[in-house]
Design a protein around this motif. Sequence first.
Motif, PDB file in Angstrom:
ATOM      1  N   TYR A  98     -14.233  15.846 -18.296  1.00  0.00           N
ATOM      2  CA  TYR A  98     -15.121  15.178 -17.340  1.00  0.00           C
ATOM      3  C   TYR A  98     -16.078  16.183 -16.691  1.00  0.00           C
ATOM      4  CZ  TYR A  98     -17.121  12.291 -13.807  1.00  0.00           C
ATOM      5  OH  TYR A  98     -18.043  11.623 -13.044  1.00  0.00           O
ATOM      6  N   LYS A 102     -18.829  15.008 -18.695  1.00  0.00           N
ATOM      7  CA  LYS A 102     -18.866  13.704 -18.014  1.00  0.00           C
ATOM      8  C   LYS A 102     -18.173  12.610 -18.822  1.00  0.00           C
ATOM      9  CE  LYS A 102     -20.950  15.286 -14.451  1.00  0.00           C
ATOM     10  NZ  LYS A 102     -20.045  15.930 -13.525  1.00  0.00           N
ATOM     11  N   MET A 104     -15.058  10.356 -19.108  1.00  0.00           N
ATOM     12  CA  MET A 104     -13.969   9.819 -18.304  1.00  0.00           C
ATOM     13  C   MET A 104     -12.822   9.382 -19.214  1.00  0.00           C
ATOM     14  SD  MET A 104     -14.202   6.643 -15.640  1.00  0.00           S
ATOM     15  CE  MET A 104     -15.677   7.382 -14.994  1.00  0.00           C
ATOM     16  N   ASN A 129      -8.568  10.628 -14.644  1.00  0.00           N
ATOM     17  CA  ASN A 129      -9.120  11.884 -14.132  1.00  0.00           C
ATOM     18  C   ASN A 129      -8.755  12.029 -12.660  1.00  0.00           C
ATOM     19  OD1 ASN A 129     -11.176  10.603 -16.179  1.00  0.00           O
ATOM     20  ND2 ASN A 129     -11.279  12.814 -16.420  1.00  0.00           N
ATOM     21  N   ILE A 134     -15.646  11.474  -9.190  1.00  0.00           N
ATOM     22  CA  ILE A 134     -15.719  10.752 -10.457  1.00  0.00           C
ATOM     23  C   ILE A 134     -16.749   9.638 -10.302  1.00  0.00           C
ATOM     24  CG2 ILE A 134     -14.454   9.239 -12.043  1.00  0.00           C
ATOM     25  CD1 ILE A 134     -13.461  11.994 -12.291  1.00  0.00           C
TER      26      ILE A 134
END
Length: 138
Positions: A98, A102, A104, A129, A134
């Motif tokens: 992440y 990026k 997830m 995560n 987030i």
Amino acid sequence: IDYEIEGDTSGGESTNGAKHARLSQDHLFSDFCFACVGNSDEMPKKTLSDLLTVCGAVVVDDPIALISKSAKYKLIVSCSDSDAAPSPVELDMFNGLYRHMKLMTVMREWVLDSVGSYDLLPLAEYVLNTCEEINVPF
């Protein structure tokens, strides 16, 4: 059709999600690309990948391969058994993917619950995560 699932109460009410999924011309995951990670005794990774594909998704073998795909949503799905919490090593991997890309990671239950209701359920309750900030797309 020899059989049809009836009485599925995903989310507390009967949605006929399986029937809708079978009859719909619009695929639930047509805007998605997924990478499935982890192992499960309850549901093999191949079975989950097949389900995602039938529902219109593109599935890749490695999370890094998600970067090169053009999809509105790119998610990693943890295939771990529903009662198994991610290990510290898995959490480090999920958080690293992440932070750097990026990407997830969500529980496979999000996929199953979404298919069961034939609706894209909000991701927030299914995100694995643990890093701060987030950005959940829906």
